[in-house]
Design a protein around this motif. Structure first.
Motif, mmCIF file in Angstrom:
data_model
loop_
_atom_site.group_PDB
_atom_site.id
_atom_site.type_symbol
_atom_site.label_atom_id
_atom_site.label_comp_id
_atom_site.label_asym_id
_atom_site.label_seq_id
_atom_site.Cartn_x
_atom_site.Cartn_y
_atom_site.Cartn_z
ATOM 1 N N ASN A 59 -24.618 45.099 47.403
ATOM 2 C CA ASN A 59 -24.461 45.248 45.959
ATOM 3 C C ASN A 59 -24.234 46.709 45.593
ATOM 4 O O ASN A 59 -23.392 47.030 44.742
ATOM 5 N N VAL B 249 -24.178 38.032 47.520
ATOM 6 C CA VAL B 249 -24.583 36.705 47.071
ATOM 7 C C VAL B 249 -24.830 35.780 48.249
ATOM 8 O O VAL B 249 -25.769 34.969 48.249
ATOM 9 N N SER C 18 -28.855 34.088 47.854
ATOM 10 C CA SER C 18 -28.219 33.252 46.832
ATOM 11 C C SER C 18 -28.849 33.473 45.451
ATOM 12 O O SER C 18 -28.160 33.383 44.441
ATOM 13 N N TRP D 36 -24.559 38.676 41.050
ATOM 14 C CA TRP D 36 -23.744 37.763 40.236
ATOM 15 C C TRP D 36 -23.304 38.449 38.936
ATOM 16 O O TRP D 36 -22.157 38.280 38.491
ATOM 17 N N THR D 37 -24.212 39.212 38.334
ATOM 18 C CA THR D 37 -23.854 39.912 37.094
ATOM 19 C C THR D 37 -22.778 40.965 37.350
ATOM 20 O O THR D 37 -21.822 41.101 36.572
ATOM 21 N N ALA E 2 -19.562 33.535 36.611
ATOM 22 C CA ALA E 2 -20.516 34.417 37.307
ATOM 23 C C ALA E 2 -21.705 34.745 36.420
ATOM 24 O O ALA E 2 -22.866 34.696 36.865
ATOM 25 N N ILE F 99 -24.041 31.682 36.134
ATOM 26 C CA ILE F 99 -24.915 31.505 37.302
ATOM 27 C C ILE F 99 -26.063 32.507 37.262
ATOM 28 O O ILE F 99 -27.220 32.173 37.554
ATOM 29 N N ALA F 100 -25.756 33.737 36.864
ATOM 30 C CA ALA F 100 -26.822 34.744 36.763
ATOM 31 C C ALA F 100 -27.857 34.337 35.722
ATOM 32 O O ALA F 100 -29.064 34.513 35.917
ATOM 33 N N CYS G 180 -26.742 40.026 32.276
ATOM 34 C CA CYS G 180 -25.832 38.881 32.260
ATOM 35 C C CYS G 180 -25.595 38.394 30.834
ATOM 36 O O CYS G 180 -24.500 37.904 30.499
#
Length: 1437
Positions: free
Chosen positions: A744, A769, A773, A779-780, A798, A801-802, A812
């Protein structure tokens, strides 16, 4: 219903049948059946009653039901026979013979039972009974039942019978067995079993017992009872022949759980010296027969042979057995009773001179007394008498082991004797334990030591020392499976509160391998065995800490520290957990407590993390070789990036940064701090070059340096820093590619301006990710990447999901808000608002503030649903203002934020704050190329200065603008006007007129010019300008009002009339416009001499607007002046003014609040209207009013005397009045009040006597119409702590106010009642009844109308229930911000105080600062600027 009630109902039914009340009997029986439907007597009684009532079918049903319930009872059968005999029905007659047969059978059984009972009472009758049975001519079945009944009743007392009766019983069994037809059968088997049981009780019938058992086994080979009886006989008689063993074995095969089989086999094994098998078999037998003396005795013998003395049982009556006496002596030794053991040994040696047991016990007593020489002599003497006694060799070996280190090393002493003991007695586990000690401590042979410990533990599973040593050595040698096997076997059979050593070691093992839940369970089991073990408490705390159960871990470490106050580790862990929980002050205090004892480096580290970074430096001076300290210092320096650059100033030693002088402190700015962080990370990497986290931290430090460089010096190249950042993060990934954080970080650096490798960034985020997971950050960031590239759909997915992974992660939500903004969604503002509620994030705060300001700037949507929801209902302006205040406190270099903050402060009438915000924005934009932003900021700054009364400064600011916008010109003109520079103001307005675009704007500007010309004395010019306004297509009402006023002032009736006509064409006015138009019309009528028309016009306006108080005041001024012929009305008008004045006085409208409209001015006006006739007219109209006024005057006088402390004069005055009017209830109440208040002020005021309270209550009840009297009585009760009585008094006042229709009285009573109930809640006694009372009373007040006091009470109640809740803050903020729109300042101050307490509890220092600013602003009164023209509509708010 209980059984007693059922019996009562049956008794009532019986009495009713006896009295021939059969229907009543049926009712009682049915009542019984409802509760107990199978009651035999109830059904019989129903049959009897139905028979007498000629209801044969119901009677038959009842009797049949009774016979089904109790078929052997006579009563129902007799009733059924009686019914059939009386009835003529054919079917009944056909059933009658069967009934008779049943009765005969029952009578015969009754006869037999009577005979048998006689037999039981007189056993000598058995012989006669047997002869009668033999002589009785009956069928075999009947004889069988008689023989069986005889055996059943005699077999229980067979042991107490004489020989003849026993033989008769045996004969009865044999005859019964002979008469049985179904063989084999269950009945035959049961009778055979009873026969065997009977024979087993007769010792002289052994042969017959074996014969019957063999016969039964031949018929029932799977039936175990015959074998059980034989086994019991063999055990009891001590016969353990081959035949007995076969019997035991066969019984064990048929019934594996049979105790007698296990006992027999165990005793046989003990005789064969197979002691382990004996203990196992006998123990299995004792599981089913815990009370077997034979079993326990033989188990004790087997354990004695195995040297398990603590497990062996003692037999109290075996006084002459030397073995038992020796066991008794050893029991005394185990209890610490040395003298008693010595006495037993003396008795044993006296009764059995030279016995081995006695000498051994004597030696053990000497050992207990630490008399090693005498003990050795005793053991050697005993060994001479029993040279093959392994226990004696063990006792000698143990004695030598305990005699010291030198004797231990002598192999001929301890080692030799222990080996000899092990050979002679391989079942003595203690021998192997001491051999294990020797091999581990002396010979240093861990393998042999482990084998010896293991053998000792196998022989004695209760030997905790051997078990613990076995496990410890197995773990040291890496044999974890063997260690776990031992621990598992111990814990599985351990009872609660035992096997502490096993539970603790297994818990530590599970803690080591990361199975924290199992470790917690094991350590808790260990603590049940020893709750005072502080080490075990520390281990449990570690397990909780590793499981992230911080509260439980904190309690465990606190307990450990309580048990062992000198333990630094438990205190350190307590501080560390509090640090994790955010309780930094408490953690710092405990770290300092550790440092007072010693310079503990982890404590220095923790203290630095909590409060003082200087502690890192102290720790580094002691341990510069610890990379974690360098990392923490680097993290502390890098953290400075989160604050504004101009506020990041830190004092560090010169030696740390390499600045001279080295021994002094130097202040570093943000850039220097980041560079210092880089150096610290580099030093840490020298110590740990393969630590991937350090490489990642160093890379992020370079990344933040590049961002700061781009902010401070955009022209400087930050590419080298970004390249370093890339290389460092890549190095971290090379060392640990499975860590999602490093991927990240590489993605974030790849997206930075200057690199912008979006493909690499996407790859990194996807790898992050995949590695984790549940990675909301990755994800953000992936969503932000897609959003930057314009891929809205992927970005939305995305961010979604966050959100699902962590709904409280603000970034997010900001991404979703940006997407909504890009697609033009109506939810944009709502999403940004939600981000400010989650946390104070820079993007979220600015986004929300931007949308709030944009919505406020658009004045065309004020009535739309979106505006009402987003702005009004959601309190958007104040929320955005608070969020921006926190943002600008942190980021002080953002001009856009300051501009928006100034705009919001202006909208909230926060003039000082608005001025400061705009000033800061102007300072930041002075050197900026964004001229449009600077112009807007200057315009807002000038407007804020004008609102704050700083007109000279406003002129200067407006002059610095380009003066091309209408708002700038109008603001400058107004500022010139306020400082008296009329020519400049005229010029500015003329320029504004030139740039005005709409007719309304021009009309307003022309009106302003006309007012200035009028101020300058240019009346004609002013008229000309106003005429121009009236000639426009969209004239404004203000210009017509000015023109009409100008005509009226100068007596131009024609101009005024024409202008007023045009003004009235514009339609009905709103608010103050109604009063102005009425005043202009009345003035015109008066100027025309139409005085009656003046009164009619005012009355007509009041008729249209009856709720307008200004029109009523206007009418009160016009009528006396223009209608003197209506003199009779003046009294009524004066009375109305008088009442109005009294009401104003009661509501608190005094001259301090309003100098123009207050109680004094109103009453003076009433007196001036009719000074001579007012009181006379009132007295003539209503005599009661005079009495009321007298009472009011008396009340005011008494009140004045009480407030000045002249209680004697007040009491004398009341007494004088009472002497004239003794039945005057008001005066009596005043007297009681004075007396009571004197008593309360005295020393005895803490406890008013009940008699005095009764007098006060009576005086209040005498005043039937006084609501305030009940209020006063309630306050007295409250002062005495009688809250319940005070509540009742307030309720009485509420009831009285309702009866009188006193609206104010009802509100006052409800608010006082709510306040009474609120006081215990605020004191911490939040009982449900007080809480409900506060809510009920305040809600009723709010139903009657708006009440800030009721809202305050509800907010304070919520504060007392849950001070830190969000609802508490919402209620208090609502009251505080309401004060800006004319609310009570006192109520707002109270709410503000409790709001500050709430914020202190939440530890929100930024909000506390904002609230303090608001408090300082609201505490000042600002003079309001009121212009004739609505020029403020043209200036952005």
């Amino acid at each position: 219903m209980s059984s007693k009630e059922v019996k009562a109902e049956l008794k009532s039914a019986r009495e009713a049948i006896k009295n021939k009340e059969f229907k009543e009997a049926l009712k009682h029986c049915k009542a019984v059946l409802k509760l107990e439907k199978n009651n035999y007597n109830a059904w019989v009684f129903i049959g009897v009653a139905a028979t007498e009532l000629q209801q044969p079918d119901q009677a038959q049903t009842a009797y049949r039901k009774a016979t089904e319930l109790e078929p052997e009872q006579l009563l129902a059968w007799q009733g059924l026979a009686n019914l059939y005999e009386k009835s003529d029905q054919a079917d009944f007659k056909a059933e009658l013979p069967k009934i008779y047969q049943k009765l005969i059978t029952l009578y015969e059984m009754l006869y037999i039972c009577i005979c048998v009972n006689c037999l039981l009472l007189h056993p000598q009758v058995a012989r006669v009974w047997r002869r009668l049975i033999q002589e009785r001519e009956a069928e075999d079945l009947e004889l069988l039942e008689l023989w069986k009944e005889m055996t059943r009743l005699l077999q229980d007392t067979v042991e107490d019978q004489d020989n003849e009766t026993q033989q008769h019983l045996i004969s009865a069994f044999e005859r019964a067995l002979q008469l049985m037809i179904d063989v084999p059968s269950e009945a035959h088997r049961s009778l055979s079993q009873d026969y065997i049981k009977c024979l087993s009780k007769l010792p002289h019938e052994v042969a017959k017992l074996k014969e019957v058992c063999d016969a039964t086994l031949s018929r029932y080979p799977t039936h175990s009872y015959p074998l059980e009886a034989l086994s019991e006989h063999y055990i009891r008689t001590g016969q353990f022949s081959e035949e007995a063993v076969r019997c035991f074995s066969r019984l064990s095969e048929l019934d594996p759980n049979n105790s007698h089989a296990h006992f027999g086999l165990g005793i046989k094994a003990c005789q064969d010296k197979k002691y382990e098998d004996a203990i196992k078999s006998i123990s299995l037998g004792l599981k089913r027969m815990r009370s077997s003396i034979i079993g326990w005795y033989n188990l004790a013998l087997a354990q004695l042979k195995m040297h398990k003395y603590s497990d062996s049982a003692t037999i109290s009556d075996a006084k002459n057995d030397p073995v038992i006496l020796a066991l008794k002596g050893r029991a005394h030794l185990q209890k610490g009773q040395t003298e008693e053991a010595f006495q037993v040994s003396a008795e044993l040696l006296s009764s059995h001179p030279g016995s081995v047991e006695g000498l051994t016990l004597k030696g053990l007593v000497h050992v207990a007394k630490e008399q090693h020489k005498q003990a050795e002599e005793s053991f050697l003497e005993a060994l001479s008498g029993s040279p093959d006694n392994g226990e004696l060799f063990f006792l000698l070996g143990r004695l030598f082991w305990n005699m010291g280190e030198e004797v231990r090393r002598d192999r001929s002493k301890a080692h030799t004797h222990l080996l000899k003991a092990a050979k002679l007695d391989p079942y003595l586990g203690s021998v192997f334990r001491f051999l294990g000690h020797y091999y581990r401590e002396v010979a240093k042979d861990q393998g042999r030591a482990r084998g010896c410990y293991k053998r000792a533990f196998e022989l004695d599973s209760s030997d905790a020392e051997s078990g613990a040593a076995t496990v410890d050595l197995s773990m040291e040698q890496g044999d974890m499976d063997s260690a776990l096997t031992v621990l598992q076997s111990v814990t599985e059979r351990a009872t609660p509160g035992s096997a502490k050593w096993a539970w603790m070691r297994r818990g530590l093992y599970h803690l080591k391998i990361g199975q924290h839940q199992q470790a917690i369970a094991d350590l808790q089991a260990a603590l049940r065995a020893d709750p005072q073990d502080w080490v075990c408490w520390e281990c449990l705390g570690e397990a909780y800490l590793n499981r992230r159960s911080f509260t439980a871990a904190l309690k465990a470490f606190d307990k450990a520290h309580t048990l062992q106050p000198t333990s630094i580790y438990s205190l350190y862990q307590t501080a560390a957990i509090k640090q994790i929980l955010g309780r930094f002050k408490e953690a710092a205090a405990e770290y300092r407590q550790i440092l007072e004892q010693e310079d503990y480096v982890p404590a220095l580290k923790g203290l630095g993390e909590c409060l003082e970074c200087s502690c890192f430096i102290l720790a580094l001076k002691q341990r510069p070789d610890l990379s974690c300290l360098w990392k923490l210092l680097g993290d502390a320096c890098t953290t400075s990036r989160t604050v504004s650059p101009n506020r990041a100033k830190v004092l560090v030693p010169g030696a740390l940064y390499g600045m001279d002088p080295l021994d002094q402190g130097h202040t570093l700015d943000q850039r220097q701090l980041l560079t210092l962080g880089e150096r610290c990370f580099g030093r840490a990497l020298k110590l740990m070059p393969e630590a991937p986290s350090l490489w990642c931290d160093l890379g992020l430090n370079y990344y933040h340096q590049s961002r700061l460089l781009n902010c401070l010096n955009p022209e400087e190249d930050q590419q080298p820093l970004l390249e370093k950042a890339m290389q460092c993060v890549k190095k971290a990934i090379m060392l640990d590619s499975a860590n999602h954080t490093y991927w990240n970080a590489l993605g974030v650096v790849s997206m930075a301006k200057g690199i912008e490798n979006f493909a690499l960034a996407q790859h990194c985020f996807i790898k992050s990710v995949k590695a984790e997971s549940n990675n909301v950050v990755a994800w953000t960031n992936l969503g932000a990447l897609y959003l930057k590239k314009g891929n809205i759909e992927l970005s939305h997915e995305a961010f979604k999901i966050a959100q699902s992974l962590e709904p409280l992660y603000v970034n997010c939500w900001i991404g979703q808000a940006l997407i909504a903004e890009s697609v033009g969604s109506y939810d944009t503002m709502d999403l940004f608002r939600h981000t400010t509620e989650l946390s104070t994030h820079t993007e979220g705060v600015k986004g929300y503030a931007y949308w709030v300001c944009s919505t406020l700037l658009d004045r065309s949507n004020r009535d739309s649903e979106i505006y009402l929801y987003n702005i009004v209902q959601m309190n958007a302006v104040s929320a955005a203002q608070v969020a921006l205040s926190k943002y600008t406190e942190r980021i002080q270099t953002d001009p856009d934020a300051f501009i928006m903050l100034g705009y919001l402060n202006t909208h909230l009438q926060l003039k000082k704050q608005a001025t400061e915000a705009y000033r800061r924005a102007v300072e930041l934009l002075q050197a900026s190329p964004h001229t449009d932003k600077l112009s807007f900021a200057l315009r807002g700054y000038g407007h804020a200065l004008s609102d704050d009364g700083q007109w000279e400064e406003a002129v200067r600011i407006y002059s610095s603008t380009p003066l091309e916008e209408l708002h700038d010109l109008i603001g400058l003109a107004l500022a010139y006007f306020r400082i008296g520079r009329m020519p400049e103001s005229v010029q500015a307005y003329e320029k504004a007129l030139a740039v005005a675009s709409s007719e309304k704007e021009k009309a307003c500007i022309l009106t302003a010019l006309a007012l200035i010309q009028h101020r300058l004395g240019n009346i004609d010019h002013a008229k000309t300008l106003l005429f121009k306004c009236s000639m426009l297509k969209e004239p404004v009402s203000e210009s017509l009002q000015c023109l009409c006023s100008l005509g009226l002032v100068h007596g131009d009736v024609t101009l005024a009339s024409a202008t007023l006509t045009e003004l009235l064409k514009l339609g009905e006015g709103v608010g103050g416009a109604v009063e102005v138009r009425c005043l202009l019309t009345c003035t015109l009528l008066a100027l025309q001499g139409n005085y009656s028309g003046v009164h009619r016009e005012a009355a007509r306006a009041i008729h249209r607007n009856p709720g307008n108080p200004s029109l009523w005041a206007l009418l009160s001024r016009l009528v006396p002046q223009y209608c003197p012929n209506k003199a009779n009305v003046s009294i009524h008008t004066s009375r109305a003014l008088l009442y109005s004045g009294v009401n104003q006085l009661a509501s608190g409208r005094h001259s301090g609040e309003d100098r123009r409209r207050n109680a004094l001015k109103t009453i003076q006006r009433a007196v001036l209207l009719c000074p001579g006739k007012l009181m006379k007219g009132l007295q003539a109209e209503d005599g009661l009013l005079a009495q009321a006024l007298e009472g009011w005057v008396l009340q005011q006088t008494v009140t004045g005397l009480k407030q000045s402390g002249q209680y004697d004069q007040a009491e004398t005055l009341c007494s004088q009045v009472l002497s004239v009017s003794p039945e005057h209830p008001v005066v009596l109440l005043r007297l009681r009040q004075v007396q009571c208040e004197r008593l309360l002020l005295s020393d005895a005021g803490n406890c008013v006597p009940p008699a005095v309270l009764d007098q006060l209550s009576a005086a209040v009840m005498a005043n039937h119409t006084s609501v305030s009297a009940w209020h006063w009585l309630a306050e007295v009760y409250h002062s005495q702590g009688l809250l319940a009585q005070a509540s009742v008094a307030y309720r009485q006042s509420l009831q009285l106010a309702s009866q009188l229709g006193d609206h104010i009285g009802k509100i006052s009573s409800l608010l006082r009642l709510a306040l009474l109930a609120l006081m215990p809640c605020l004191a911490g006694v939040c009982v449900s009844e007080w809480k409900d009372l506060v809510l009920e009373a305040s809600t009723e007040v709010l139903k009657m109308g708006s009440s800030p006091v009721a809202l305050l009470f509800q907010a304070l109640l919520q504060f007392s229930i849950k001070m830190g809740a969000r609802e508490t803050r919402r209620l208090l903020e609502k009251i505080v911000y309401a004060s800006a729109s004319g609310g009570s300042e006192t109520i707002a101050s109270v709410a503000r105080w409790y709001l500050l307490r709430h914020l202190h509890a939440k530890d929100d220092l930024e909000l506390i600062d904002v609230s303090n600013c608001i408090h300082s602003l609201y505490s000042k009164t600002n003079e309001q600027l009121r212009l004739v023209l609505p020029l403020s509509d043209l200036i952005p708010m």
